[in-house]
Design an enzyme around this catalytic site. Structure first.
Site, mmCIF file in Angstrom:
data_model
loop_
_atom_site.group_PDB
_atom_site.id
_atom_site.type_symbol
_atom_site.label_atom_id
_atom_site.label_comp_id
_atom_site.label_asym_id
_atom_site.label_seq_id
_atom_site.Cartn_x
_atom_site.Cartn_y
_atom_site.Cartn_z
ATOM 1 N N ASP A 19 -2.854 -9.256 3.764
ATOM 2 C CA ASP A 19 -2.824 -10.649 3.306
ATOM 3 C C ASP A 19 -3.525 -10.804 1.961
ATOM 4 O OD1 ASP A 19 -2.115 -13.286 3.453
ATOM 5 O OD2 ASP A 19 -3.685 -13.867 4.863
ATOM 6 N N HIS A 36 3.131 -9.072 -4.359
ATOM 7 C CA HIS A 36 3.774 -8.322 -3.269
ATOM 8 C C HIS A 36 4.063 -6.882 -3.705
ATOM 9 C CE1 HIS A 36 3.864 -11.804 -0.828
ATOM 10 N NE2 HIS A 36 4.775 -12.456 -1.519
ATOM 11 N N LEU A 130 1.444 11.437 11.894
ATOM 12 C CA LEU A 130 1.074 10.025 11.831
ATOM 13 C C LEU A 130 2.332 9.178 12.049
ATOM 14 C CD1 LEU A 130 -1.058 7.813 10.820
ATOM 15 C CD2 LEU A 130 -0.080 8.168 8.566
#
Ligand code: IPE
Ligand code: IPE
Ligand code: MG
Length: 236
Positions: A19, A36, A130
């Site tokens: 955020d 972004h 991962l």
């Protein structure tokens, strides 16, 4: 240190609510989409760092079921950025031994992006160091509703338990997040991992996501390592 202590120290599943991209851009008098883009760029290095820490599952909240309410220009821009990011970065992520997985509702996602997502999942499916989970068009409430509707569709009549429900979630094999980090100073979950976060630890920082770095990650993990998780029981 024995294995048990070791396990306590590093989260097996780290989740981050990315955020503050918009405010990061605003601070620099740039359009929100620049924020972004900077945010997505940040992810490349984060995958490397997270892997180095020995974390097995790394999930990031990149677009919520509520984010469709943003102006069309921002939503379209984000969808293009996701597509670009996946295409350009999948090889690097794969080289790290990471498997890319997407989590969320499949509807509404533009066709080209949906294809790319499918391709990236197939292309990295064999990686097992991962799991890098991108939550796009994800909402915790939507996930629970989808699960319940799928149970109804299956024709099941008898009562269900927690494990039964979990089997119908988007990624049933992924363990609940141990640590959830939220950047940018907001103190809420915003519909992320609703069910799965029942016993998660939280870490909040005022840093905007594009400024979140190795040092910040270290701080969050150190903080987590010092916590005592009791799951409703008593101090061991
Ligand atoms: C997070 O950054 C990314 C998405 C929700 C897509 P924001 O876009 O929410 O940034 P702020 O909160 O406006 O600063
Ligand atoms: C949460 O951030 C969703 C993502 C980071 C993808 P938002 O910026 O959408 O959340 P609110 O609106 O501040 O709660
Ligand atoms: Mg926000």
């Amino acid at each position: 240190m024995n294995d048990d202590q070791n396990l306590k120290r590093v989260p097996k599943h780290l989740a981050i609510i990315l955020d503050g991209n918009g405010r990061w851009a605003k601070q620099r008098h740039l359009p929100r989409l620049f924020g972004h883009r900077a945010g997505l760029r940040k992810l490349e290095n984060m995958v490397r760092l997270v892997k180095r820490e020995g974390i097995r599952y790394f999930s990031v909240y990149a677009f919520s079921t509520e984010n469709w309410n943003r102006p069309k220009m921002e939503v379209d821009g984000l969808m293009s950025l996701f597509r670009y990011y996946i295409r350009r970065k999948v090889d690097e992520v794969k080289k790290e031994g990471a498997r890319i997985r997407f989590c969320g509702r499949k509807d509404k996602i533009p066709e080209e992006l949906a294809k790319q997502m499918q391709w990236a999942e197939d292309y990295t499916r064999d990686q097992n160091i991962l799991d890098f989970i991108l939550c796009i068009n994800y909402g915790g409430r939507a996930e629970i509703i989808d699960a319940v509707n799928n149970i109804i569709k299956s024709g099941r009549q008898d009562p269900i338990n927690e494990d039964d429900l979990k089997k119908y979630f988007y990624l049933p094999d992924v363990p609940d997040p141990d640590l959830i980090i939220r950047t940018s100073g907001e103190l809420r979950l915003s519909n992320f991992w609703l069910w799965e976060s029942a016993y998660s630890e939280y870490y909040f920082t005022n840093t905007y996501w594009p400024d979140f770095d190795e040092q910040e990650l270290r701080k969050a993990l150190d903080d987590y390592a010092g916590r005592e998780r009791r799951y409703g029981g008593l101090k061991s």
